[in-house]
Scaffold this motif. Structure first.
Motif, PDB file in Angstrom:
ATOM      1  N   PHE A   1      74.023  18.578  80.592  1.00 58.61           N
ATOM      2  CA  PHE A   1      73.941  18.447  82.055  1.00 58.61           C
ATOM      3  C   PHE A   1      72.496  18.613  82.521  1.00 58.61           C
ATOM      4  CE2 PHE A   1      73.840  20.496  86.247  1.00 58.61           C
ATOM      5  CZ  PHE A   1      74.429  19.488  87.008  1.00 58.61           C
TER       6      PHE A   1
ATOM      7  N   GLU B   1      79.863  24.835  86.069  1.00 60.53           N
ATOM      8  CA  GLU B   1      80.778  23.983  85.312  1.00 60.53           C
ATOM      9  C   GLU B   1      82.110  23.795  86.029  1.00 60.53           C
ATOM     10  OE1 GLU B   1      79.889  24.624  80.725  1.00 60.53           O
ATOM     11  OE2 GLU B   1      79.536  26.439  81.888  1.00 60.53           O
TER      12      GLU B   1
ATOM     13  N   ASN C   1      77.502  21.029  76.305  1.00 56.68           N
ATOM     14  CA  ASN C   1      77.824  20.418  77.597  1.00 56.68           C
ATOM     15  C   ASN C   1      76.870  20.903  78.687  1.00 56.68           C
ATOM     16  OD1 ASN C   1      79.989  18.937  76.565  1.00 56.68           O
ATOM     17  ND2 ASN C   1      81.476  20.550  77.017  1.00 56.68           N
TER      18      ASN C   1
ATOM     19  N   ALA D   1      80.535  17.985  87.041  1.00 59.46           N
ATOM     20  CA  ALA D   1      81.078  16.622  86.976  1.00 59.46           C
ATOM     21  C   ALA D   1      80.926  15.864  88.292  1.00 59.46           C
ATOM     22  CB  ALA D   1      82.545  16.659  86.572  1.00 59.46           C
ATOM     23  N   GLN D   2      80.750  16.597  89.401  1.00 64.96           N
ATOM     24  CA  GLN D   2      80.629  15.955  90.705  1.00 64.96           C
ATOM     25  C   GLN D   2      79.226  16.090  91.303  1.00 64.96           C
ATOM     26  OE1 GLN D   2      83.802  17.324  93.292  1.00 64.96           O
ATOM     27  NE2 GLN D   2      85.332  17.098  91.683  1.00 64.96           N
TER      28      GLN D   2
END
Length: 232
Positions: free
Chosen positions: A93, A45, A89, A65-66
């Motif tokens: 993912f 994360e 979350n 996120a990347q």
């Protein structure tokens, strides 16, 4: 020029989290790192150090996120899964990556995270022997084998089965000759000093001692999973 040089690199995303069992992913990592034309991502994360359940620390290299879409999504297990079973979350993912992954995979109790994300419904799968009944609570068809392949889902049993699992992945991606060469290169030739590595071969006393030592954790995990299933 080899096929590997002609084709884009295969990407393997290894999802790590606090209180992971390190051998769940370091065993497979050793195999994956020897594959030709393969890019490994240690996904978490954040980029903060991750501490295993026994105190070893690891540095993720790619935050969620990347993360690019990966060809192989790999989820290890460990005591830390309890905090992730209800982490929306985290589970989102996994679901996002699974939409485009060529293979969705796990070792040990990582399969419980895949199941919590809804990624094993309608599939055959396995997990650590202590958690086979917990995996079944999700409606998964449980198979007590070291490695289970069901279409694009590949799951491994407890901890050390991660090496077997990774060699199966290697064969799926690059053929048996490559997998066999890696196996020989790491001299993976198990000859355990005791015949207690499975509940099918261990004595009742050994089985009882392991169950007793893990009873509280298993009871807590069962409560979490029962809650999740009841809300579905």
């Amino acid at each position: 020029m080899s096929n590997a040089e002609h084709n884009p690199a295969i990407s393997i995303g290894i999802v790590i989290f606090t209180n992971i069992t390190q051998l769940d992913f370091t065993g497979p990592y050793e195999v994956f790192a020897k594959l030709p034309n393969t890019k490994l991502y240690l996904l978490a994360e954040t980029l903060e150090p991750i501490q295993s359940d026994r105190g070893l620390r690891f540095l993720p290299d790619t935050p969620f996120a990347q993360s690019p879409p990966v060809d192989v999504l790999f989820v290890p297990g460990g005591p830390g899964i309890d905090a992730k079973l209800e982490d929306r979350n985290f589970l989102d993912f996994l679901k996002t990556q699974a939409q485009t992954a060529r293979y969705v995979t796990s070792v040990c109790t990582g399969s419980l995270l895949l199941a919590a994300a809804g990624l094993l419904q309608g599939y055959r799968a396995t997990t650590h022997w202590l958690s086979l009944d917990l995996l079944a609570l999700f409606g998964v068809e449980v198979v007590p084998q070291r490695v289970v392949i069901d279409r694009d889902r590949i799951t491994g049993g407890g901890v050390t089965s991660g090496i077997d699992f990774a060699l199966v992945i290697a064969a799926e991606l690059y053929g048996e000759a490559t997998a066999q060469s890696i196996q020989l290169g790491i001299e993976y030739n198990p000859q355990p000093p005791f015949n207690s590595g499975s509940p099918q071969t261990a004595t009742d006393n050994v089985i009882d001692s392991v169950k007793t030592a893990s009873q509280n954790r298993q009871d807590r995990r069962r409560q979490i999973i029962q809650k999740i299933v009841a809300q579905q």
